[in-house]
Design an enzyme around this catalytic site. Structure first.
Site, PDB file in Angstrom:
ATOM      1  N   CYS A   1     -41.681 -19.439  35.088  1.00 43.00           N
ATOM      2  CA  CYS A   1     -41.189 -20.020  36.336  1.00 43.00           C
ATOM      3  C   CYS A   1     -41.390 -19.023  37.477  1.00 43.00           C
ATOM      4  CB  CYS A   1     -39.702 -20.357  36.199  1.00 43.00           C
ATOM      5  SG  CYS A   1     -39.010 -21.135  37.689  1.00 43.00           S
TER       6      CYS A   1
ATOM      7  N   ASP B   1     -39.316 -18.280  39.647  1.00 43.70           N
ATOM      8  CA  ASP B   1     -38.012 -17.722  40.011  1.00 43.70           C
ATOM      9  C   ASP B   1     -38.043 -16.191  40.099  1.00 43.70           C
ATOM     10  OD1 ASP B   1     -35.206 -16.755  39.667  1.00 43.70           O
ATOM     11  OD2 ASP B   1     -34.796 -18.899  39.477  1.00 43.70           O
TER      12      ASP B   1
ATOM     13  N   ARG C   1     -35.822 -14.115  39.678  1.00 45.62           N
ATOM     14  CA  ARG C   1     -34.975 -13.399  38.709  1.00 45.62           C
ATOM     15  C   ARG C   1     -35.639 -13.266  37.343  1.00 45.62           C
ATOM     16  NH1 ARG C   1     -30.243 -17.616  39.512  1.00 45.62           N
ATOM     17  NH2 ARG C   1     -32.121 -18.901  39.359  1.00 45.62           N
TER      18      ARG C   1
ATOM     19  N   HIS D   1     -36.243 -20.494  31.726  1.00 47.44           N
ATOM     20  CA  HIS D   1     -35.073 -19.618  31.893  1.00 47.44           C
ATOM     21  C   HIS D   1     -33.843 -20.447  32.216  1.00 47.44           C
ATOM     22  CE1 HIS D   1     -34.747 -19.760  36.389  1.00 47.44           C
ATOM     23  NE2 HIS D   1     -36.002 -20.175  36.257  1.00 47.44           N
TER      24      HIS D   1
ATOM     25  N   CYS E   1     -32.392 -22.536  35.751  1.00 51.37           N
ATOM     26  CA  CYS E   1     -33.644 -22.806  36.456  1.00 51.37           C
ATOM     27  C   CYS E   1     -33.399 -23.875  37.534  1.00 51.37           C
ATOM     28  CB  CYS E   1     -34.709 -23.289  35.473  1.00 51.37           C
ATOM     29  SG  CYS E   1     -36.295 -23.611  36.259  1.00 51.37           S
TER      30      CYS E   1
HETATM   31 CO    CO Z   1     -36.907 -21.678  37.266  1.00 59.59          CO
END
Ligand code: CO
Length: 215
Positions: free
Chosen positions: A42, A44, A46, A98, A101
């Site tokens: 992803c 993302d 993090r 994750h 998400c």
């Molecule tokens: Co995500």
């Protein structure tokens, strides 16, 4: 500008530390890459794939998008996959979702989010397919976590259906497909499925996915 200065300063430290340990590292790396992994994750912030797996530059080919989707018509993903499998000959292709998400979270809602809804339609479809199982959970958090997992399993399945992987498997049991979920709360990778290397292994994966739902 402070933010930018910080990352540029860190970059100098990164380069000098690697050179200190291995003076020829960058020169060798510039010549060629021989990664063993293609990681599909992803976007993302993090989930820093290289950082959380501790790989060095050159070890991991990476593709990231919202909610780690493997969409059969996505030319970007397919180009990355083809290059990784047919040219770099990676041994492993890992789909990594994750917890928490945002993409999966949005697909849990019924309200429209605009353009991104097109991108998330596959996750909404997964949610519909597994509606009975998802509704059997008591809390929304549990439903959310399970949909994160189901989304990863679905993307491993999508990968296995691409002509690129199908053709590779005719040549031998490579690449191995794996599905993992990264926990934002503990920083740990949790393996959902590993070593998928043939249509038979995909069938077993699907049976496992469907058993939980009971159809
Ligand atoms: Co995500």
């Amino acid at each position: 500008m402070e933010d930018l200065k910080r990352i540029l300063d860190n970059n100098r430290v990164f380069a000098s530390e690697i050179t200190k340990n291995d003076p020829g590292f960058f020169e060798r790396n510039a010549g060629k890459q021989e990664p063993h992994f293609l990681f599909i994750g992803c976007a993302d912030s993090r989930v820093p794939l290289e950082m959380l797996t501790g790989v060095l530059p050159g070890e991991m080919f990476v593709h990231r998008n919202i909610a780690n989707q493997v969409i059969p018509a996505d030319l970007n993903l397919l180009s990355v996959l083809q290059y990784a499998v047919e040219v770099l000959d990676v041994k492993h292709v890992i789909v990594c979702g994750h917890m928490q998400c945002g993409g999966v979270g949005a697909a849990m809602q019924d309200q429209p989010y605009g353009l991104v809804d097109h991108w998330l339609s596959g996750i909404r479809e997964t949610r519909r397919r597994h509606q009975d199982e998802l509704e059997s959970f008591r809390s929304n958090d549990e439903r959310f976590e399970r949909l994160v997992e189901l989304n990863v399993l679905r993307q491993v399945h999508n990968l296995s259906r691409t002509p690129i992987v199908q053709e590779a498997w005719k040549r031998g049991p490579r690449p191995l497909l794996h599905g993992m979920v990264y926990g934002l709360r503990d920083g740990l990778l949790n393996v959902l499925v590993t070593g998928v290397d043939s249509p038979d292994a995909v069938r077993r994966l699907l049976e496992r996915e469907q058993k939980r739902v009971g159809y």
